[in-house]
Scaffold this motif. Sequence first.
Motif, PDB file in Angstrom:
ATOM      1  N   GLY A 217       0.814  -1.211   0.000  1.00 13.95           N
ATOM      2  CA  GLY A 217       0.000   0.000   0.000  1.00 13.95           C
ATOM      3  C   GLY A 217       0.845   1.257   0.000  1.00 13.95           C
ATOM      4  N   GLY A 218       0.385   2.264  -0.718  1.00 11.00           N
ATOM      5  CA  GLY A 218       1.125   3.514  -0.830  1.00 11.00           C
ATOM      6  C   GLY A 218       2.092   3.550  -1.981  1.00 11.00           C
ATOM      7  N   THR A 219       2.222   2.434  -2.714  1.00 11.15           N
ATOM      8  CA  THR A 219       3.119   2.375  -3.871  1.00 11.15           C
ATOM      9  C   THR A 219       2.366   1.767  -5.049  1.00 11.15           C
ATOM     10  OG1 THR A 219       3.983   0.127  -3.545  1.00 11.15           O
ATOM     11  CG2 THR A 219       5.009   1.894  -2.266  1.00 11.15           C
ATOM     12  N   LEU A 220       2.966   1.885  -6.236  1.00  7.34           N
ATOM     13  CA  LEU A 220       2.392   1.272  -7.437  1.00  7.34           C
ATOM     14  C   LEU A 220       3.083  -0.041  -7.783  1.00  7.34           C
ATOM     15  CD1 LEU A 220       1.993   4.457  -9.670  1.00  7.34           C
ATOM     16  CD2 LEU A 220       0.200   3.222  -8.451  1.00  7.34           C
ATOM     17  N   LEU A 221       3.792  -0.627  -6.810  1.00  8.19           N
ATOM     18  CA  LEU A 221       4.541  -1.843  -7.065  1.00  8.19           C
ATOM     19  C   LEU A 221       3.639  -2.981  -7.531  1.00  8.19           C
ATOM     20  CD1 LEU A 221       7.255  -3.351  -6.934  1.00  8.19           C
ATOM     21  CD2 LEU A 221       6.733  -3.900  -4.540  1.00  8.19           C
ATOM     22  N   PHE A 222       2.494  -3.163  -6.881  1.00  5.64           N
ATOM     23  CA  PHE A 222       1.607  -4.269  -7.226  1.00  5.64           C
ATOM     24  C   PHE A 222       1.026  -4.129  -8.634  1.00  5.64           C
ATOM     25  CE2 PHE A 222      -2.722  -6.149  -7.153  1.00  5.64           C
ATOM     26  CZ  PHE A 222      -2.352  -7.480  -7.075  1.00  5.64           C
ATOM     27  N   PRO A 223       0.391  -2.987  -8.998  1.00  7.92           N
ATOM     28  CA  PRO A 223      -0.171  -2.902 -10.361  1.00  7.92           C
ATOM     29  C   PRO A 223       0.889  -2.911 -11.446  1.00  7.92           C
ATOM     30  CG  PRO A 223      -0.379  -0.803  -9.227  1.00  7.92           C
ATOM     31  CD  PRO A 223       0.045  -1.795  -8.207  1.00  7.92           C
ATOM     32  N   LEU A 224       2.071  -2.307 -11.176  1.00  7.68           N
ATOM     33  CA  LEU A 224       3.125  -2.311 -12.179  1.00  7.68           C
ATOM     34  C   LEU A 224       3.674  -3.720 -12.383  1.00  7.68           C
ATOM     35  CD1 LEU A 224       5.095   0.969 -11.341  1.00  7.68           C
ATOM     36  CD2 LEU A 224       3.529   0.556 -13.252  1.00  7.68           C
ATOM     37  N   SER A 225       3.843  -4.454 -11.285  1.00 11.03           N
ATOM     38  CA  SER A 225       4.324  -5.833 -11.398  1.00 11.03           C
ATOM     39  C   SER A 225       3.317  -6.695 -12.131  1.00 11.03           C
ATOM     40  CB  SER A 225       4.598  -6.411 -10.001  1.00 11.03           C
ATOM     41  OG  SER A 225       5.583  -5.656  -9.333  1.00 11.03           O
ATOM     42  N   LEU A 226       2.039  -6.500 -11.816  1.00 13.03           N
ATOM     43  CA  LEU A 226       0.988  -7.270 -12.491  1.00 13.03           C
ATOM     44  C   LEU A 226       0.962  -6.948 -13.982  1.00 13.03           C
ATOM     45  CD1 LEU A 226      -1.350  -9.250 -12.015  1.00 13.03           C
ATOM     46  CD2 LEU A 226      -2.843  -7.272 -11.677  1.00 13.03           C
ATOM     47  N   GLY A 227       1.088  -5.665 -14.325  1.00 18.06           N
ATOM     48  CA  GLY A 227       1.106  -5.274 -15.734  1.00 18.06           C
ATOM     49  C   GLY A 227       2.301  -5.843 -16.470  1.00 18.06           C
ATOM     50  N   ALA A 228       3.496  -5.789 -15.826  1.00 22.73           N
ATOM     51  CA  ALA A 228       4.698  -6.339 -16.452  1.00 22.73           C
ATOM     52  C   ALA A 228       4.572  -7.842 -16.665  1.00 22.73           C
ATOM     53  CB  ALA A 228       5.915  -6.022 -15.583  1.00 22.73           C
ATOM     54  N   GLY A 229       3.977  -8.541 -15.681  1.00 24.51           N
ATOM     55  CA  GLY A 229       3.780  -9.980 -15.835  1.00 24.51           C
ATOM     56  C   GLY A 229       2.852 -10.309 -16.989  1.00 24.51           C
ATOM     57  N   CYS A 230       1.786  -9.504 -17.160  1.00 25.64           N
ATOM     58  CA  CYS A 230       0.853  -9.732 -18.275  1.00 25.64           C
ATOM     59  C   CYS A 230       1.544  -9.519 -19.621  1.00 25.64           C
ATOM     60  CB  CYS A 230      -0.352  -8.807 -18.141  1.00 25.64           C
ATOM     61  SG  CYS A 230      -1.440  -9.197 -16.750  1.00 25.64           S
ATOM     62  N   VAL A 231       2.395  -8.488 -19.698  1.00 25.62           N
ATOM     63  CA  VAL A 231       3.120  -8.224 -20.946  1.00 25.62           C
ATOM     64  C   VAL A 231       4.072  -9.376 -21.270  1.00 25.62           C
ATOM     65  CG1 VAL A 231       4.835  -6.721 -22.029  1.00 25.62           C
ATOM     66  CG2 VAL A 231       2.915  -5.723 -20.779  1.00 25.62           C
ATOM     67  N   LEU A 232       4.778  -9.873 -20.260  1.00 22.92           N
ATOM     68  CA  LEU A 232       5.711 -10.980 -20.479  1.00 22.92           C
ATOM     69  C   LEU A 232       4.980 -12.234 -20.924  1.00 22.92           C
ATOM     70  CD1 LEU A 232       8.175 -10.477 -17.488  1.00 22.92           C
ATOM     71  CD2 LEU A 232       8.596 -10.020 -19.914  1.00 22.92           C
ATOM     72  N   LEU A 233       3.826 -12.519 -20.295  1.00 20.07           N
ATOM     73  CA  LEU A 233       3.052 -13.693 -20.686  1.00 20.07           C
ATOM     74  C   LEU A 233       2.536 -13.559 -22.120  1.00 20.07           C
ATOM     75  CD1 LEU A 233       0.991 -14.415 -17.430  1.00 20.07           C
ATOM     76  CD2 LEU A 233       2.821 -15.821 -18.417  1.00 20.07           C
ATOM     77  N   ALA A 234       2.102 -12.369 -22.490  1.00 18.93           N
ATOM     78  CA  ALA A 234       1.616 -12.151 -23.854  1.00 18.93           C
ATOM     79  C   ALA A 234       2.737 -12.326 -24.870  1.00 18.93           C
ATOM     80  CB  ALA A 234       1.005 -10.751 -23.965  1.00 18.93           C
ATOM     81  N   ALA A 236       5.446 -14.146 -24.461  1.00 20.88           N
ATOM     82  CA  ALA A 236       5.814 -15.579 -24.511  1.00 20.88           C
ATOM     83  C   ALA A 236       4.805 -16.361 -25.340  1.00 20.88           C
ATOM     84  CB  ALA A 236       5.881 -16.131 -23.087  1.00 20.88           C
ATOM     85  N   ALA A 237       3.506 -16.038 -25.168  1.00 23.09           N
ATOM     86  CA  ALA A 237       2.481 -16.744 -25.950  1.00 23.09           C
ATOM     87  C   ALA A 237       2.616 -16.440 -27.451  1.00 23.09           C
ATOM     88  CB  ALA A 237       1.093 -16.347 -25.437  1.00 23.09           C
ATOM     89  N   LEU A 238       2.889 -15.156 -27.770  1.00 23.49           N
ATOM     90  CA  LEU A 238       3.031 -14.772 -29.159  1.00 23.49           C
ATOM     91  C   LEU A 238       4.247 -15.450 -29.792  1.00 23.49           C
ATOM     92  CD1 LEU A 238       2.090 -13.008 -31.500  1.00 23.49           C
ATOM     93  CD2 LEU A 238       3.538 -11.159 -30.610  1.00 23.49           C
TER      94      LEU A 238
END
Length: 242
Positions: A217-234, A236-238
């Motif tokens: 809480g108080g940081t953007l670490l969680f949403p940024l990490s989640l976004g980066a993970g989604c980009v990496l998964l996309a 890898a799938a591509l």
Amino acid sequence: MSRTPAALTVAIAAICVTLAILAWAVGRWAAAPAAVPDHATAFSGTQPMTVAGRTVLAQRFLPGRDRLTAIDLLLASEEPGLPGDVRLEVQALPSRQVIRQARVSAAALPHGPIWEVRPGQPRERWTSFGFEPVPDTAGRELLLVLSYPDGADRPGQRVATLAHFPGLYPGGELSVNGFPVGGGGGNLLFRLASAGTRGEALHAAAQNVARAQPVAGGTLLFPLSLGAGCVLLAMAALTRLR
């Protein structure tokens, strides 16, 4: 053999020019004037409050930023096509000097039960009262006064807003015709905005998102990490599909 380094140089130069133009465009966009979200009360209301004729609502409040430029309220008319304007004044305390005024047409308000326009409903709608920025408002005690003198204080001729009892807003209490209401105090549901830039608005939005995070809480670490993970998964799938 000499063409390859030349082509590489041209490509690098093109990339640098493109990045420079992009940075200039983003900087210019971020510097453009915009309303910056300031304080917002809790968005759950417990009681409608009506205003018309001589009935006046007043709410003390404390802006968190300088250059206050707008106050948003939840408003609904009891019947469509009501005459005249709903008025909002910003007054200095304790002098009660009027420092800003704004109006909205009563006929332009949504009509029906105020509960239908509250946050989270399909018809959610905030009514904004805008005015010239007020300097040096951060931490300054002010009073918003809501009135509808063109209406009549009887069913069908009034404008309603939402309040919460007991009050959840520590910056001030709600009063009706100068008298505090509710045993434990109350507060209107409202939002404040200050004059600034798009960049400041984005920064304020990022701060609000950071405060609401369940992890770190108080940081953007969680949403940024989640976004980066989604980009990496996309990616890898591509790659696997190709």
